[in-house]
Design a protein around this motif. Structure first.
Motif, PDB file in Angstrom:
ATOM      1  N   LEU A  56       0.823  -1.208   0.000  1.00 33.95           N
ATOM      2  CA  LEU A  56       0.000   0.000   0.000  1.00 33.95           C
ATOM      3  C   LEU A  56       0.856   1.256   0.000  1.00 33.95           C
ATOM      4  CD1 LEU A  56      -2.963  -0.649   2.482  1.00 33.95           C
ATOM      5  CD2 LEU A  56      -3.063  -0.486  -0.001  1.00 33.95           C
ATOM      6  N   ASN A  57       2.077   1.146   0.471  1.00 35.32           N
ATOM      7  CA  ASN A  57       2.952   2.312   0.581  1.00 35.32           C
ATOM      8  C   ASN A  57       3.708   2.625  -0.703  1.00 35.32           C
ATOM      9  OD1 ASN A  57       2.285   2.758   3.276  1.00 35.32           O
ATOM     10  ND2 ASN A  57       3.842   1.332   4.012  1.00 35.32           N
ATOM     11  N   THR A  58       3.484   1.861  -1.761  1.00 37.27           N
ATOM     12  CA  THR A  58       4.183   2.137  -3.013  1.00 37.27           C
ATOM     13  C   THR A  58       3.543   3.318  -3.736  1.00 37.27           C
ATOM     14  OG1 THR A  58       2.791   0.603  -4.276  1.00 37.27           O
ATOM     15  CG2 THR A  58       4.793  -0.296  -3.257  1.00 37.27           C
ATOM     16  N   ASP A  59       4.367   4.079  -4.426  1.00 38.54           N
ATOM     17  CA  ASP A  59       3.878   5.284  -5.111  1.00 38.54           C
ATOM     18  C   ASP A  59       2.794   4.957  -6.129  1.00 38.54           C
ATOM     19  OD1 ASP A  59       5.588   6.875  -3.665  1.00 38.54           O
ATOM     20  OD2 ASP A  59       7.125   6.970  -5.229  1.00 38.54           O
ATOM     21  N   GLN A  60       2.953   3.845  -6.818  1.00 39.19           N
ATOM     22  CA  GLN A  60       1.997   3.457  -7.866  1.00 39.19           C
ATOM     23  C   GLN A  60       0.598   3.290  -7.296  1.00 39.19           C
ATOM     24  OE1 GLN A  60       3.188  -0.126  -9.861  1.00 39.19           O
ATOM     25  NE2 GLN A  60       1.903   0.243 -11.650  1.00 39.19           N
ATOM     26  N   LEU A  88      -0.470   4.432  -4.201  1.00 38.67           N
ATOM     27  CA  LEU A  88      -0.895   5.666  -3.538  1.00 38.67           C
ATOM     28  C   LEU A  88      -1.418   6.680  -4.544  1.00 38.67           C
ATOM     29  CD1 LEU A  88       1.965   6.088  -0.903  1.00 38.67           C
ATOM     30  CD2 LEU A  88      -0.418   5.449  -0.462  1.00 38.67           C
ATOM     31  N   ARG A  89      -0.766   6.815  -5.672  1.00 42.66           N
ATOM     32  CA  ARG A  89      -1.225   7.762  -6.694  1.00 42.66           C
ATOM     33  C   ARG A  89      -2.596   7.365  -7.239  1.00 42.66           C
ATOM     34  NH1 ARG A  89       4.192   7.559  -8.590  1.00 42.66           N
ATOM     35  NH2 ARG A  89       3.546   6.051 -10.183  1.00 42.66           N
ATOM     36  N   THR A  90      -2.800   6.081  -7.460  1.00 44.85           N
ATOM     37  CA  THR A  90      -4.079   5.608  -7.991  1.00 44.85           C
ATOM     38  C   THR A  90      -5.198   5.851  -6.989  1.00 44.85           C
ATOM     39  OG1 THR A  90      -2.908   3.902  -9.248  1.00 44.85           O
ATOM     40  CG2 THR A  90      -5.287   3.658  -9.012  1.00 44.85           C
ATOM     41  N   LEU A  91      -4.967   5.522  -5.721  1.00 45.36           N
ATOM     42  CA  LEU A  91      -5.984   5.756  -4.694  1.00 45.36           C
ATOM     43  C   LEU A  91      -6.277   7.245  -4.539  1.00 45.36           C
ATOM     44  CD1 LEU A  91      -4.919   3.149  -1.981  1.00 45.36           C
ATOM     45  CD2 LEU A  91      -7.000   3.095  -3.371  1.00 45.36           C
ATOM     46  N   ASP A  92      -5.243   8.067  -4.549  1.00 42.17           N
ATOM     47  CA  ASP A  92      -5.446   9.515  -4.420  1.00 42.17           C
ATOM     48  C   ASP A  92      -6.339  10.034  -5.540  1.00 42.17           C
ATOM     49  OD1 ASP A  92      -3.928   9.694  -2.137  1.00 42.17           O
ATOM     50  OD2 ASP A  92      -2.121  10.443  -3.145  1.00 42.17           O
ATOM     51  N   ARG A  93      -6.137   9.535  -6.742  1.00 40.50           N
ATOM     52  CA  ARG A  93      -6.955   9.981  -7.876  1.00 40.50           C
ATOM     53  C   ARG A  93      -8.407   9.561  -7.709  1.00 40.50           C
ATOM     54  NH1 ARG A  93      -7.533   7.038 -12.128  1.00 40.50           N
ATOM     55  NH2 ARG A  93      -5.534   5.952 -11.884  1.00 40.50           N
ATOM     56  N   ILE A  94      -8.645   8.332  -7.226  1.00 40.41           N
ATOM     57  CA  ILE A  94     -10.022   7.863  -7.021  1.00 40.41           C
ATOM     58  C   ILE A  94     -10.707   8.680  -5.932  1.00 40.41           C
ATOM     59  CG2 ILE A  94     -11.455   5.918  -6.277  1.00 40.41           C
ATOM     60  CD1 ILE A  94      -9.321   4.060  -7.486  1.00 40.41           C
ATOM     61  N   PHE A  95     -10.018   8.927  -4.826  1.00 35.27           N
ATOM     62  CA  PHE A  95     -10.635   9.668  -3.725  1.00 35.27           C
ATOM     63  C   PHE A  95     -10.849  11.140  -4.079  1.00 35.27           C
ATOM     64  CE2 PHE A  95      -8.879   6.118  -1.054  1.00 35.27           C
ATOM     65  CZ  PHE A  95     -10.114   5.646  -0.657  1.00 35.27           C
ATOM     66  N   ALA A  96     -10.003  11.700  -4.925  1.00 36.77           N
ATOM     67  CA  ALA A  96     -10.217  13.067  -5.387  1.00 36.77           C
ATOM     68  C   ALA A  96     -11.491  13.152  -6.218  1.00 36.77           C
ATOM     69  CB  ALA A  96      -9.013  13.539  -6.207  1.00 36.77           C
ATOM     70  N   ALA A  97     -11.727  12.143  -7.050  1.00 37.83           N
ATOM     71  CA  ALA A  97     -12.953  12.108  -7.841  1.00 37.83           C
ATOM     72  C   ALA A  97     -14.173  11.957  -6.945  1.00 37.83           C
ATOM     73  CB  ALA A  97     -12.896  10.963  -8.851  1.00 37.83           C
ATOM     74  N   GLU A  98     -14.036  11.195  -5.847  1.00 38.47           N
ATOM     75  CA  GLU A  98     -15.145  11.023  -4.915  1.00 38.47           C
ATOM     76  C   GLU A  98     -15.536  12.352  -4.298  1.00 38.47           C
ATOM     77  OE1 GLU A  98     -16.197   8.962  -0.610  1.00 38.47           O
ATOM     78  OE2 GLU A  98     -14.173   9.556  -1.151  1.00 38.47           O
ATOM     79  N   LEU A  99     -14.572  13.168  -3.891  1.00 38.80           N
ATOM     80  CA  LEU A  99     -14.877  14.465  -3.285  1.00 38.80           C
ATOM     81  C   LEU A  99     -15.696  15.320  -4.239  1.00 38.80           C
ATOM     82  CD1 LEU A  99     -11.469  15.345  -1.575  1.00 38.80           C
ATOM     83  CD2 LEU A  99     -13.605  14.652  -0.468  1.00 38.80           C
ATOM     84  N   HIS A 100     -15.390  15.241  -5.509  1.00 40.73           N
ATOM     85  CA  HIS A 100     -16.138  16.000  -6.513  1.00 40.73           C
ATOM     86  C   HIS A 100     -17.579  15.511  -6.612  1.00 40.73           C
ATOM     87  CE1 HIS A 100     -17.556  16.803 -10.670  1.00 40.73           C
ATOM     88  NE2 HIS A 100     -16.938  17.951 -10.503  1.00 40.73           N
ATOM     89  N   ASP A 101     -17.809  14.211  -6.350  1.00 36.43           N
ATOM     90  CA  ASP A 101     -19.129  13.619  -6.573  1.00 36.43           C
ATOM     91  C   ASP A 101     -20.023  13.610  -5.334  1.00 36.43           C
ATOM     92  OD1 ASP A 101     -18.631  13.170  -9.196  1.00 36.43           O
ATOM     93  OD2 ASP A 101     -18.200  11.041  -9.012  1.00 36.43           O
ATOM     94  N   VAL A 102     -19.490  14.008  -4.162  1.00 38.73           N
ATOM     95  CA  VAL A 102     -20.298  13.984  -2.937  1.00 38.73           C
ATOM     96  C   VAL A 102     -21.556  14.841  -3.093  1.00 38.73           C
ATOM     97  CG1 VAL A 102     -20.367  14.754  -0.539  1.00 38.73           C
ATOM     98  CG2 VAL A 102     -18.443  13.401  -1.344  1.00 38.73           C
ATOM     99  N   ALA A 103     -21.383  16.034  -3.634  1.00 41.68           N
ATOM    100  CA  ALA A 103     -22.535  16.919  -3.818  1.00 41.68           C
ATOM    101  C   ALA A 103     -23.528  16.335  -4.812  1.00 41.68           C
ATOM    102  CB  ALA A 103     -22.064  18.293  -4.284  1.00 41.68           C
ATOM    103  N   ASN A 109      -8.052   1.201 -13.273  1.00 42.33           N
ATOM    104  CA  ASN A 109      -7.426   1.618 -12.018  1.00 42.33           C
ATOM    105  C   ASN A 109      -6.563   0.510 -11.427  1.00 42.33           C
ATOM    106  OD1 ASN A 109      -8.407   4.273 -11.912  1.00 42.33           O
ATOM    107  ND2 ASN A 109     -10.349   3.605 -11.013  1.00 42.33           N
ATOM    108  N   LEU A 110      -7.026  -0.717 -11.525  1.00 37.32           N
ATOM    109  CA  LEU A 110      -6.237  -1.847 -11.028  1.00 37.32           C
ATOM    110  C   LEU A 110      -4.954  -2.009 -11.832  1.00 37.32           C
ATOM    111  CD1 LEU A 110      -9.230  -4.213 -10.374  1.00 37.32           C
ATOM    112  CD2 LEU A 110      -7.531  -3.592  -8.644  1.00 37.32           C
ATOM    113  N   ALA A 111      -5.043  -1.790 -13.138  1.00 40.44           N
ATOM    114  CA  ALA A 111      -3.844  -1.846 -13.973  1.00 40.44           C
ATOM    115  C   ALA A 111      -2.885  -0.723 -13.599  1.00 40.44           C
ATOM    116  CB  ALA A 111      -4.229  -1.759 -15.444  1.00 40.44           C
TER     117      ALA A 111
END
Length: 234
Positions: free
Chosen positions: A7-11, A13-28, A130-132
């Motif tokens: 989980l601590n690998t950059d690959q 972490l970057r993928t998860l960060d991108r997914i969670f950033a999209a989630e913040l946009h979709d909460v509203a 995203n998994l890829a």
């Protein structure tokens, strides 16, 4: 001794960060969809969403990113590592955040398989991408379609299950998977808002010792998490 935690690998972490950033946009967007439904009030839009038939709910949220919370994802990783899980099944893959946490745990356990299922074709494509991007595609099979059908054919034993889809199907999906559950398997149900009858039915089922589970509620994520241990296999 070196402790492995991919989980601590950059690959990843970057993928998860991108997914969670999209989630913040979709909460509203999620709140807006819910509050426009019949029977919703200022605090009841999630209940109103969960009361929709699965097909209607899937259509309403087809373009919305709804991942597990970060803390729930980390819990999934910890539980899977502690269980030594080699085969994990999830209902409600969405864009693949939960599958990333689970697949990272499987890899760190020495290998195995995560089998996910998702109804919306666009989300299946997104989850696979995203998994890829996370470097975990080789560990995950994402099946497209109704979980009550796609999960009928499972290799066993299943060490862990994540249920995170339509509330009205939680109990039915668990019953489909149940024959393949290993003794001591963990079942994690995410997003357990109080109110919807379907949630009550699921909780009644896993909290009844006669059904072979020991279960506890955890105050995590949006609505809480129900963690159940498969104590008896019929």
């Amino acid at each position: 001794m070196t402790v492995v935690n991919t989980l601590n690998t950059d690959q990843i972490l970057r993928t998860l960060d991108r997914i969670f950033a999209a989630e913040l946009h979709d909460v509203a967007a999620i709140a807006d969809i819910g509050t426009r439904l019949p029977g919703a009030d200022g605090q009841g839009h999630l209940n109103a969403l969960h009361s929709l038939p699965p097909e209607k709910l899937a259509e309403a949220l087809s373009d919305v990113v709804i991942p597990v919370s970060r803390e729930t994802g980390e819990l999934l990783y910890v539980l899977a590592r502690n269980r030594g899980a080699r085969r994990i099944v999830e209902y409600g893959t969405s864009h693949g955040a939960s599958a990333i946490y689970l697949a990272a745990a499987v890899r760190d356990n020495g290998g195995g398989q995560v089998i996910g299922t998702e109804l919306q074709p666009n989300k299946v494509r997104s989850a696979r991408a995203n998994l890829a991007a996370a470097g975990l595609a080789d560990l995950v099979e994402v099946r497209e379609g109704d979980a009550r059908e796609t999960l009928r054919s499972l290799p066993g034993p299943v060490d862990m299950v994540l249920i995170d889809g339509f509330a009205s199907l939680y109990r039915d999906v668990l019953r489909v998977i149940e024959p393949q559950l290993a003794p001591g398997a963990l079942v994690v149900a995410d997003g357990m808002p109080p109110g919807p009858e379907a949630i009550a039915e699921y909780l009644d089922y896993v909290r009844d010792p006669a059904n072979g589970y020991t279960s506890v509620a955890l105050p995590l994520g949006d609505g809480g998490v129900e963690l159940s241990l498969r104590c008896r296999v019929n």
